[in-house]
Scaffold this motif. Structure first.
Motif, PDB file in Angstrom:
ATOM      1  N   UNK A   4       0.835  -1.198   0.000  1.00  0.00           N
ATOM      2  CA  UNK A   4       0.000   0.000   0.000  1.00  0.00           C
ATOM      3  C   UNK A   4       0.872   1.250   0.000  1.00  0.00           C
ATOM      4  N   UNK A   5       1.902   1.240   0.829  1.00  0.00           N
ATOM      5  CA  UNK A   5       2.794   2.395   0.877  1.00  0.00           C
ATOM      6  C   UNK A   5       3.574   2.533  -0.427  1.00  0.00           C
ATOM      7  N   UNK A   6       4.122   1.423  -0.906  1.00  0.00           N
ATOM      8  CA  UNK A   6       4.959   1.454  -2.111  1.00  0.00           C
ATOM      9  C   UNK A   6       4.203   1.984  -3.328  1.00  0.00           C
ATOM     10  N   UNK A   7       2.929   1.651  -3.431  1.00  0.00           N
ATOM     11  CA  UNK A   7       2.148   2.052  -4.606  1.00  0.00           C
ATOM     12  C   UNK A   7       1.204   3.219  -4.306  1.00  0.00           C
ATOM     13  N   UNK A   8       1.475   3.928  -3.216  1.00  0.00           N
ATOM     14  CA  UNK A   8       0.718   5.133  -2.854  1.00  0.00           C
ATOM     15  C   UNK A   8      -0.790   4.916  -2.821  1.00  0.00           C
ATOM     16  N   UNK A   9      -1.197   3.785  -2.270  1.00  0.00           N
ATOM     17  CA  UNK A   9      -2.619   3.520  -2.062  1.00  0.00           C
ATOM     18  C   UNK A   9      -2.926   3.912  -0.620  1.00  0.00           C
ATOM     19  N   UNK A  10      -3.659   5.000  -0.473  1.00  0.00           N
ATOM     20  CA  UNK A  10      -3.918   5.542   0.854  1.00  0.00           C
ATOM     21  C   UNK A  10      -5.239   5.023   1.415  1.00  0.00           C
ATOM     22  N   UNK A  11      -5.187   4.360   2.554  1.00  0.00           N
ATOM     23  CA  UNK A  11      -6.428   3.891   3.171  1.00  0.00           C
ATOM     24  C   UNK A  11      -7.262   5.065   3.671  1.00  0.00           C
ATOM     25  N   UNK A  12      -8.582   4.909   3.578  1.00  0.00           N
ATOM     26  CA  UNK A  12      -9.448   5.906   4.208  1.00  0.00           C
ATOM     27  C   UNK A  12      -9.509   5.597   5.702  1.00  0.00           C
ATOM     28  N   UNK A  13     -10.247   6.394   6.451  1.00  0.00           N
ATOM     29  CA  UNK A  13     -10.306   6.223   7.910  1.00  0.00           C
ATOM     30  C   UNK A  13     -10.830   4.835   8.301  1.00  0.00           C
ATOM     31  N   UNK A  14     -11.885   4.378   7.632  1.00  0.00           N
ATOM     32  CA  UNK A  14     -12.463   3.056   7.917  1.00  0.00           C
ATOM     33  C   UNK A  14     -11.442   1.947   7.647  1.00  0.00           C
ATOM     34  N   UNK A  15     -10.761   2.019   6.509  1.00  0.00           N
ATOM     35  CA  UNK A  15      -9.768   1.000   6.153  1.00  0.00           C
ATOM     36  C   UNK A  15      -8.602   1.017   7.137  1.00  0.00           C
ATOM     37  N   UNK A  16      -8.180   2.233   7.510  1.00  0.00           N
ATOM     38  CA  UNK A  16      -7.076   2.327   8.451  1.00  0.00           C
ATOM     39  C   UNK A  16      -7.462   1.751   9.818  1.00  0.00           C
ATOM     40  N   UNK A  17      -8.671   2.003  10.261  1.00  0.00           N
ATOM     41  CA  UNK A  17      -9.107   1.452  11.553  1.00  0.00           C
ATOM     42  C   UNK A  17      -9.103  -0.078  11.512  1.00  0.00           C
ATOM     43  N   UNK A  18      -9.486  -0.658  10.371  1.00  0.00           N
ATOM     44  CA  UNK A  18      -9.435  -2.123  10.221  1.00  0.00           C
ATOM     45  C   UNK A  18      -7.986  -2.607  10.287  1.00  0.00           C
ATOM     46  N   UNK A  19      -7.092  -1.879   9.625  1.00  0.00           N
ATOM     47  CA  UNK A  19      -5.668  -2.226   9.654  1.00  0.00           C
ATOM     48  C   UNK A  19      -5.133  -2.112  11.081  1.00  0.00           C
TER      49      UNK A  19
END
Length: 113
Positions: free
Chosen positions: A76-91
């Motif tokens: 995700x970081x390498x390909x600049x795919x930024x999680x939204x707040x919901x996705x980040x909370x799951x992570x």
């Protein structure tokens, strides 16, 4: 009785392991981690190359959910795919529950400008 380095026999509870959990509690925790990681991987389908996601999913399905999780975060970081707040909370929830070092996922936190 079968034992492993993380499980030891207990005369009253059967096999116990990390945190004094029974073998079945450990299996249940592992299954929940596997499911959580697969669900997180699928959140990014269409935003990260399918082959990369399939590799992560395959790792998770074969019991390597920690490695799958860390690889997903790196991709995700390498390909600049930024999680939204919901996705980040799951992570974050998955990372904390699997006791993965936050340095492996906290860089994905959405900017709060």
């Amino acid at each position: 009785m079968i034992t492993s380095p993380v499980l030891a026999p207990d005369p009253q509870r059967g096999l116990v392991g990390v945190g004094n959990q029974t073998y079945f509690e450990v299996l249940n925790m592992n299954n929940k981690s596997k499911i959580a990681v697969i669900e997180i991987i699928e959140l990014f389908r269409g935003r990260l190359e399918g082959e990369r996601l399939n590799d992560c999913r395959s790792d998770a399905e074969h019991g390597e959910w920690g490695m799958a999780f860390e690889n997903l975060c790196t991709q995700l970081e390498e390909f600049d795919v930024l999680p939204n707040e919901h996705e980040y909370q799951a992570i974050r929830t998955a990372g904390e529950s699997m006791e993965i070092d936050p340095q492996n996922w906290n860089f994905l936190a959405p900017n709060k400008n």
